[in-house]
Motif scaffolding. Structure first.
Motif, PDB file in Angstrom:
ATOM      1  N   LEU A   1     -10.119  10.726  21.863  1.00 13.68           N
ATOM      2  CA  LEU A   1     -11.525  11.061  21.642  1.00 13.68           C
ATOM      3  C   LEU A   1     -11.802  12.511  22.039  1.00 13.68           C
ATOM      4  CD1 LEU A   1     -14.489  10.325  21.024  1.00 13.68           C
ATOM      5  CD2 LEU A   1     -14.657   9.445  23.376  1.00 13.68           C
TER       6      LEU A   1
ATOM      7  N   SER B   1     -16.023   5.031  19.237  1.00 13.45           N
ATOM      8  CA  SER B   1     -16.576   6.251  19.838  1.00 13.45           C
ATOM      9  C   SER B   1     -16.348   7.464  18.945  1.00 13.45           C
ATOM     10  CB  SER B   1     -15.949   6.495  21.215  1.00 13.45           C
ATOM     11  OG  SER B   1     -16.266   5.443  22.109  1.00 13.45           O
TER      12      SER B   1
ATOM     13  N   GLU C   1     -16.143  20.368  17.564  1.00  8.06           N
ATOM     14  CA  GLU C   1     -16.971  21.446  18.126  1.00  8.06           C
ATOM     15  C   GLU C   1     -16.508  22.812  17.625  1.00  8.06           C
ATOM     16  OE1 GLU C   1     -16.671  20.727  22.295  1.00  8.06           O
ATOM     17  OE2 GLU C   1     -18.326  19.263  22.314  1.00  8.06           O
TER      18      GLU C   1
ATOM     19  N   ASP D   1     -18.860   7.296  16.062  1.00  6.27           N
ATOM     20  CA  ASP D   1     -20.193   7.672  16.542  1.00  6.27           C
ATOM     21  C   ASP D   1     -20.293   9.186  16.741  1.00  6.27           C
ATOM     22  OD1 ASP D   1     -20.932   5.017  16.518  1.00  6.27           O
ATOM     23  OD2 ASP D   1     -20.672   4.719  18.672  1.00  6.27           O
ATOM     24  N   LEU D   2     -19.243   9.780  17.287  1.00  6.82           N
ATOM     25  CA  LEU D   2     -19.227  11.227  17.501  1.00  6.82           C
ATOM     26  C   LEU D   2     -19.331  11.967  16.173  1.00  6.82           C
ATOM     27  CD1 LEU D   2     -18.680  13.800  19.227  1.00  6.82           C
ATOM     28  CD2 LEU D   2     -16.233  13.361  18.861  1.00  6.82           C
TER      29      LEU D   2
ATOM     30  N   LYS E   1     -13.219  15.515  19.700  1.00  8.14           N
ATOM     31  CA  LYS E   1     -14.471  16.173  20.080  1.00  8.14           C
ATOM     32  C   LYS E   1     -14.291  17.697  20.113  1.00  8.14           C
ATOM     33  CE  LYS E   1     -18.159  15.901  23.548  1.00  8.14           C
ATOM     34  NZ  LYS E   1     -18.299  17.329  23.864  1.00  8.14           N
TER      35      LYS E   1
ATOM     36  N   ASP F   1     -22.704  11.829  14.665  1.00  7.33           N
ATOM     37  CA  ASP F   1     -23.668  12.722  15.329  1.00  7.33           C
ATOM     38  C   ASP F   1     -23.685  14.100  14.658  1.00  7.33           C
ATOM     39  OD1 ASP F   1     -24.446  10.805  17.141  1.00  7.33           O
ATOM     40  OD2 ASP F   1     -23.134  11.513  18.747  1.00  7.33           O
TER      41      ASP F   1
END
Length: 501
Positions: free
Chosen positions: A162, A194, A170, A197-198, A166, A201
């Motif tokens: 994860l 997760s 980014e 969901d990330l 992430k 977003d």
């Protein structure tokens, strides 16, 4: 993430609904009719008694037919194909399901073509299947590779963490989508919920290669399926672990982040206008069997799998990890139905040699091998007897080839920094290529991805610069009894030069 000792909640299946097989039932009804065929295919439902096709049985020949009103039309289904696809979507908790007759490769192509435009960035693991690379080349998509967690002792890649996903999102918030595997070929499972969901977003659709996860829906002891985790698209190989015929698969769709009409249009563009009714009806049958019997089958099977793994670990020279151990080592979950057998330095054979030996002397066909690994797959069709056969074979191999004084592992491919992507995949596809000796390829741009099959995961990808480590590993692979893809001559590699060089 689901902890190893916890079980997920499996949404109940409407077993009365899933008793139905609309497409298969329509084929059986058609078979019973005395129809004279003046359409294709040319074997005319087995009319010629002298053809060896009769070896496959009269029902097979009578079900190998072309589209007609009673049996619906693949390009624009409104009847029994549509009904069968709706049942598939219901079982997998998707909004839509599309039958695929060119495997999950077709599904992967459809996902990428439907979501990405030329020049778009796609975030994806470094250890993807070759079909993903081919799709990106055709679609002119820019790959943003992410390094997976890596088993440094035995030289195999697992799944994405994860945190790594992430960090990559980014750095590339303009990426069009995220592509992930669920699971990897060796059964590693990320914290998919997760990660989904990330990505959401950032309004990024999540595309899932679920070639080896068709069974996840069936049991609380198995990881989350893509649709349970909320992914947008998933290409799921029912033929691999779900029981349908080879080359049959499904594309699952959920939510409104992707254009459902465009997906269907792309699938029609990629699929034969003579879609196989044998393949499609096998999907109908496999879905029914999984829906009605899958959970009970895995409840019976999983204790046998755990006992097998414990027994293998007690055989000198071999080791297997369980879910708790795997989670501790890599912070990922493990699909326990993947039998990844680690070969340590005290066995005087490589994983490739054990793979060959199991087939030639013990009549056991494993799925794949790596230098220090041999891997098999169990499905709901397996039982205690076949696991015991494999256990007996490994015990015998250990007795014959174990040497506790040995301490040399076969060469493995280390986890490397991602090589320089010197040329785009589409530019390589259409560029001029020529062969050179593999020894002279250091620093050259690889024109065709090099891989062993299975699993079809590239060692070096088209457009990347070739390192000495890659050359050393490929030369080791060339001496192993395994299928190599990407070069016609084992001592040569095709390269390409950038314009102006």
């Amino acid at each position: 993430m689901i902890k190893s000792h916890e079980l997920k909640q499996v949404r109940p299946v409407n077993k009365e609904l899933h008793q139905q097989t609309p497409l298969f039932s329509a084929l059986k009804l058609y078979e019973e009719q005395d129809v004279i065929s003046f359409d294709v295919p040319g074997h005319k439902r087995g009319l010629d008694p002298e053809t060896d096709l009769h070896y496959y049985g009269s029902s097979t020949l009578r079900h190998d037919i072309n589209s007609m009103p009673q049996l619906d039309n693949y390009d624009n289904p409104k009847g029994v194909i549509k009904e069968a696809q709706s049942l598939m979507a219901d079982f997998y908790l998707a909004d839509h399901a599309h039958f695929l007759v060119n495997g999950t490769t077709e599904g992967i192509q459809a996902m990428i073509f439907s979501v990405c435009k030329p020049g778009d960035k796609l975030i994806l693991p470094r250890n993807v299947h070759k079909s993903v690379l081919n799709a990106m080349a055709l679609a002119d998509v820019t790959p943003i590779y992410v390094l997976p967690e890596f088993d440094t002792e035995f030289g195999i890649a697992h799944n994405l963490s994860l945190n790594t996903v992430k960090e990559t999102i980014e750095r590339h918030p303009d990426a069009r989508a995220l592509f992930i595997m669920n699971p990897t070929y060796f059964g590693a499972v990320s914290d998919l919920k997760s990660i989904v969901d990330l990505a959401h977003d950032y309004d990024m659709p999540v595309l899932v290669d679920e070639a080896h996860g068709a069974h996840f829906r069936c049991s609380p002891e198995l990881p989350l399926s893509s649709m349970e985790a909320g992914a947008d698209l998933a290409a799921t190989s029912l033929h691999k672990t779900g029981g349908s015929f080879t080359q049959s698969s499904v594309l699952l769709v959920k939510g409104d982040r992707v254009d459902a009409h465009k997906i269907k249009s792309v699938i029609n563009m990629l699929t034969s206008t003579s879609a196989s009714y044998l393949l499609m009806s096998s999907l109908d049958i496999a879905r029914k069997h999984l829906a009605l019997n899958g959970q009970q089958r895995f409840e019976t099977l999983m204790p046998h799998v755990r006992q097998f793994k414990e027994a293998v670990t007690n055989i000198p020279g071999f080791h297997m990890v369980n879910g708790n151990e795997f989670k501790h080592l890599y912070h990922q979950n493990l699909d326990e139905t993947k039998l990844t057998i680690y070969v340590d330095s005290t066995i005087k054979l490589s994983g490739f040699e054990i793979y060959k030996l199991l087939r030639s002397e013990y009549h056991i066909q494993m799925e794949l091998a790596e230098p220090n690994v041999v891997m098999g797959i169990v499905s709901a069709a397996d039982n205690l007897h076949v696991l015991e056969r494999l256990l007996d074979a490994l015990t015998d191999i250990s007795a014959r080839y174990h040497d506790s004084s040995r301490a040399v592992l076969a060469p493995i491919l280390k986890q490397l920094a991602i090589p320089e992507q010197a040329m785009g995949l589409r530019e390589v596809l259409y560029g001029e290529k020529y062969p050179i000796s593999i020894e002279d390829a250091v620093g050259k741009i690889c024109a065709e991805s090099l891989m062993i099959y299975p699993p079809g995961i590239p060692i070096v990808m088209a457009g990347e610069r070739i390192s000495q480590d890659i050359i050393d590993y490929w030369q080791f692979i060339n001496n192993q009894p395994i299928i190599k893809i990407g070069t016609e001559n084992s001592n040569q590699v095709y390269i390409i030069e950038k314009r102006g060089q």
